[in-house]
Design an enzyme around this catalytic site. Structure first.
Site, PDB file in Angstrom:
ATOM      1  CE  LYS A  81      -4.126  -1.345  -0.369  1.00 30.71           C
ATOM      2  NZ  LYS A  81      -4.840  -1.559  -1.620  1.00 30.71           N
ATOM      3  CG  HIS A 100      -4.024   2.964  -4.808  1.00 28.17           C
ATOM      4  ND1 HIS A 100      -4.740   2.338  -5.432  1.00 28.17           N
ATOM      5  CD2 HIS A 100      -3.596   2.180  -3.968  1.00 28.17           C
ATOM      6  CE1 HIS A 100      -4.879   0.852  -5.121  1.00 28.17           C
ATOM      7  NE2 HIS A 100      -4.241   1.034  -3.998  1.00 28.17           N
TER       8      HIS A 100
END
Ligand SMILES: NC(=O)c1ccc[n+]([C@@H]2O[C@H](COP(=O)([O-])OP(=O)(O)OC[C@H]3O[C@@H](n4cnc5c(N)ncnc54)[C@H](O)[C@@H]3O)[C@@H](O)[C@H]2O)c1
Length: 374
Positions: A81, A100
């Site tokens: 992440k 992301h």
């Protein structure tokens, strides 16, 4: 087939995102990589589902949490992440992770800017593709599996406890623990209700959909109670009253273009409709073409269920968690890592490995977009 005599050095960083127990490299995969000549350094981590000692046992070197910042320049920093948002220092390493930031998500320019300023490189896991354009590794199967588990359990909870609030969900150590937990409650609920639920899976041919149907089978729901729809069944265009005629609806589609909604508030307003639980694994909540526009907020493991009131009809329990595989961090990590392994092995000759040269090209393209947007 190494292009240099030095072993490829992977540095597994500790995740910093709250409740993230998954990992991008499992001890099983590390063992195989070490046997293939890789060097692996692992940061200590108390949250990770695998113990630090599991890595030591297969031969990895253990270091303090967060020390990737001072890792040797040639090490690949591997994680799942995002890095902590409050850090703006330049990133000089090559990072393999889900950043992301390629779809212009909030803060995307800052993240890409850190790599660019540090002369580092982002090799984003979300965009590693095989030669047919399919992702080499994804968490979809266990997202569907976990979503189906929570959905079926919410149905059981309603039979057993009426309107009592659904409790917090916690990750399970092992898949079998989750199955046992849900099955025991389902058996009791089915006894009380006099029947098992009917579960409808939308996008049933995909990764999430396959996991969703598999979970229902694993807790003993018979095949005729698992209704599987994909493109062929929705070709005529929604909305579909059929959805409201099942007890649990698990939406697992990959939304790639605008489509008419599957479900509307009007359809929910039918008195005595069987549908009482909706699990939106796809979670396209903020997409203007969200095919399930009957709720607007994502839910979390702390509060898995959002109750949508429906005038003149029963309310609908909605589960819309965007990190479902976290419910089964061990199995989700094992599946993801074993799918990723062939690509990781290709790091030995990265400059000639299409999966990585494509990832590098995409990074360069996104940096250009970022610079133009400044
Ligand atoms: N909530 C989470 O934690 C989580 C985790 C992983 C993935 N996801 C999301 O789940 C979604 C599905 O991912 P996947 O990996 O299973 O994708 P996938 O491509 O493997 O499968 C998607 C399926 O949806 C079907 N589909 C697409 N449009 C449809 C339509 N209009 N009608 C019926 N079927 C349709 C496709 O034919 C395919 O079988 C993605 O949006 C992904 O981002 C969510």
């Amino acid at each position: 087939m190494s292009s240099s005599t030095e072993p490829v050095h992977l540095w597994l960083r500790a995740e910093t995102k709250k409740n993230e127990r998954r990992t991008a490299l499992t001890p099983t995969v590390c063992k195989k990589l070490l046997a293939a000549g890789f060097k692996i350094t692992v940061e200590k981590c108390t949250e990770r589902i695998f113990k630090d000692q599991d890595y030591v046992d297969v031969g990895c070197e253990l270091v303090e949490t967060g020390t990737w910042r001072t890792a040797p320049a040639d090490a690949y920093i591997v994680g799942l992440k995002e890095l902590p948002e409050n850090d703006t220092t330049p990133l000089p390493h090559k990072h393999i992770m889900f950043a992301h930031c390629y779809k212009q998500q909030g803060g995307w320019k800052d993240v890409l800017g850190r790599f660019d300023r540090g002369h580092g490189l982002l090799l984003d896991l979300e965009f590693l593709q095989d030669d047919k354009g399919r992702r080499v590794a994804a968490f979809g199967y266990y997202a569907g599996f976990a979503g189906s588990a929570i959905g079926i359990d919410v149905w059981s909870h309603k039979q057993l406890n009426g309107d009592e609030k659904y409790p917090t969900a916690k990750p399970f150590e092992h898949e079998n623990d989750l199955i046992k937990f849900v099955k025991e409650r389902l058996d009791a609920a089915a006894k009380k209700a006099g029947r098992l639920p009917r579960v409808m899976v939308m996008g049933a041919l995909g990764r999430c959909g396959t996991g969703a149907a598999d979970f229902a089978r694993r807790v003993g729901i018979p095949e005729e109670n698992i209704i599987k729809w994909d493109m062929a069944e929705t070709a005529a265009g929604g909305p579909f009253r059929e959805i409201t005629q099942h007890d649990v609806f698990v939406n697992c589609i990959y939304l790639s273009k605008p489509i008419p909604p599957f479900l509307t508030k009007d359809l929910l307003a039918e008195k005595d409709r069987p549908l009482s639980v909706l699990v939106d694994v796809s979670c396209d909540t903020t997409n203007p073409h969200n095919p399930i526009p009957v709720y607007h907020d994502a839910t979390t493991f702390d509060e898995p269920v959002l109750v949508v009131d429906v005038p003149n009809a029963a309310p609908l329990d909605v589960v819309a968690i965007d990190h479902l595989p976290t419910l089964l961090p061990r199995e989700a990590s094992e599946m993801f890592c074993s799918d990723l392994l062939p690509s990781i092995l290709e790091l030995r000759d990265r400059k000639n490995a299409r999966v990585w040269t494509d990832a590098e090209k995409l990074y360069q393209q996104k940096v250009q977009e970022m610079k133009q947007a400044l």
